[in-house]
Scaffold this motif. Structure first.
Motif, PDB file in Angstrom:
ATOM      1  N   GLY A   1      -8.200  -5.788   8.178  1.00  0.00           N
ATOM      2  CA  GLY A   1      -8.173  -4.380   8.966  1.00  0.00           C
ATOM      3  C   GLY A   1      -8.935  -4.463  10.264  1.00  0.00           C
ATOM      4  O   GLY A   1      -8.727  -3.633  11.294  1.00  0.00           O
TER       5      GLY A   1
ATOM      6  N   ASP B   1      -4.220  -2.626  12.021  1.00  0.00           N
ATOM      7  CA  ASP B   1      -3.868  -1.858  11.109  1.00  0.00           C
ATOM      8  C   ASP B   1      -2.607  -2.111  10.490  1.00  0.00           C
ATOM      9  O   ASP B   1      -1.732  -2.164  11.067  1.00  0.00           O
ATOM     10  CB  ASP B   1      -3.824  -0.262  11.562  1.00  0.00           C
TER      11      ASP B   1
ATOM     12  N   SER C   1      -0.072   2.112   4.331  1.00  0.00           N
ATOM     13  CA  SER C   1       0.659   1.195   4.691  1.00  0.00           C
ATOM     14  C   SER C   1       2.159   1.379   4.543  1.00  0.00           C
ATOM     15  O   SER C   1       2.915   0.595   4.997  1.00  0.00           O
ATOM     16  CB  SER C   1       0.422  -0.170   3.827  1.00  0.00           C
TER      17      SER C   1
END
Lengths: 414, 69
Positions: free
Chosen positions: A248, A252, A401
């Motif tokens: 992270g 991202d 995600s």
């Protein structure tokens, strides 16, 4: 100097190095599947540990030299004494722990080479190190590895987005999470076969130097078992700080990018180890993640974090060389020196662990429920609360995600 | 000093194989997308996944020395 005593010290330290190697490198394979919610954190590290364990047994061909030609060892060159190996290992272990504390992925093998170089420079003089090999095996690959992996991941990510683009219907990009499990497992298995072997080599060559084994003999079975278990235990304990950085801290990561990044890492690592141009897995993995980050439109890279990682790569070798050299200097006092080394090394290691507790990394699954709550909840309630929070976290990771096309956006967002 | 020839080979093979593997899997996912997918699309998708799986199996073959020595 009593050789047996040195050999025992080296073996214990080598096993600990193997452990740090495992937990330093969990992130290479498992940072992206954890970040996208493809695998639960505990499941991911357990899978990586099992694959490392299996991998360690698959390949036990020990290298002929400890340093891979960087130090002019063997006939006509310098003799690497067990005390040099000991000093080098201390340098490698301490550097591995320092970078872990800072959450920086750095190459464990470079740390090992660095420690040995430092020890050899102090113990056997300037001539003992072949600096052209250092350049061609360490410095240039450190530039090239992330470049190759980055380009591969960038192209793969672009392709993946282009191919799965569905302007009017829902796309199936969530399916990349299934793919991630396989590509990440491939990286973990490759890591087990490569890295456990290095420690086996160090221990075997030390045993040979101490006269306990014939020259050129294979590692004894107990060495294989112990190394495999050490690297698996290290992997399972999980370097959460490094997982956070890669998963992270750099960018991202979406499921599509995670799959592309791990596929590129696996492809690059396998190509480099079979076509004769060795690249560091850690640097390949970091490069892949940056490439995947750049490949997504709107993806941003935290260049300050990337910069810190690159700096860490380049100071890994000199830093662990400095520690290794210092330890060798002390070790030359004789058995007392080795003992001083061992005590100093242990103090630093314990110190780093204490420092890591003071600023604990979010342990992903072991989320701390409010301290005040702890006192009023029974153990079962506490466990349930933790479980609930880890479920929520997993769901959040999956949701973040995923990328849906505008079609059906409203339903997904709710 | 540094073997640029083998570096170029490694770079080309890495980039190429990553692109092929990811494309196969992506095509598979694309063929599965959509509400009223037809028979052919489904078979095509599974064929893509099977080919991608073969790629992963080849990776395992390369990792395990006992298989290729």
């Amino acid at each position: 100097m009593d050789l047996t005593y040195v050999v025992v010290l080296v073996i214990v330290l080598a096993i600990f190095f193997d452990f740090t190697n495992g937990f330093h490198d969990t992130a290479n394979a498992m940072a992206t599947p954890i970040a996208t919610g493809a695998l639960r954190p505990k499941v991911a590290v357990a899978l990586a540990a099992v694959l490392n364990l299996v991998g360690a047994f698959l390949s036990t061909a020990v290298a002929a030299t400890i340093s891979g030609g960087i130090i002019r060892e063997g006939p006509g060159g310098v003799d690497i004494t067990p005390s040099m190996i000991f000093a080098g290992l201390i340098g490698a272990v301490i550097w591995n722990l320092v970078t872990w504390l800072r959450g920086l992925p750095s190459s464990s093998s470079h740390a090992l080479f660095g420690g040995l170089i430092g020890a050899a420079l102090v113990g056997a003089g300037l001539d003992s190190v072949d600096f052209s090999v250092v350049l061609s095996k360490v410095v240039l690959p450190a530039l090239l590895a992330p470049l190759v992996a980055g380009i591969a991941a960038f192209l793969a990510t672009r392709l993946a987005y282009r191919i799965t683009r569905r302007p009017v219907e829902k796309n199936k990009r969530a399916g990349f999470r299934v793919g991630q499990i396989f590509t990440s497992s491939l990286v973990a298995l490759a890591h087990g076969t490569n890295d456990a072997q290095k420690t086996m080599g160090v221990i075997t060559l030390t045993l040979i130097a101490g006269g306990f084994l014939q020259t050129g003999s294979a590692p004894p079975f107990w060495v294989v078992v112990v190394c495999a278990c050490a690297i698996a235990a290290g992997t399972y304990s999980g370097g959460w700080r490094i997982i956070q950085t890669l998963g992270g801290g750099l960018t991202d990561i979406k499921a599509t990018q995670g799959f592309s990044a791990e596929a590129s890492t696996a492809a690059t690592v396998l190509a480099s180890s079979h076509l004769g141009f060795a690249l560091s897995t850690t640097q390949v993995a970091s490069g892949s993640i940056i490439g995947a980050g750049l490949g997504r439109r709107g993806g941003a890279i935290q260049w300050s974090t990337a910069g810190k990682i690159v700096v860490a790569w380049f100071i890994t070798l000199p830093a662990s060389a400095a520690v290794g050299g210092l330890c060798e200097l002390i070790a030359r006092l004789g058995p007392v020196g080795l003992l001083i080394d061992a005590v100093l090394g242990l103090t630093v290691i314990v110190g780093i662990f204490v420092a890591s507790r003071r600023r604990p990394a979010e342990q992903s699954n072991a989320l701390e429920v409010d301290v005040a709550m702890n006192s009023v909840m029974t153990r079962n309630e506490r466990r349930n609360a933790q479980k609930k929070r880890s479920e929520e976290l997993l769901a959040a990771r999956r949701r973040l995600s995923d990328e849906s096309s505008l079609f059906g956006y409203g339903q997904d967002a709710s | 000093m540094i073997d640029w020839g083998s570096f170029v080979v490694v770079a080309v093979v890495s980039i190429g194989s990553a692109a092929v593997l990811v494309s196969l899997f992506s095509f598979g996912l694309r063929l599965l997308a959509g509400e009223n997918r037809r028979w052919g699309a489904r078979i095509g998708a599974y064929a893509c996944f099977a080919l991608a799986a073969l790629g992963v199996l080849y990776g395992i073959y390369l990792i395990v020395p006992a298989l290729h020595k």
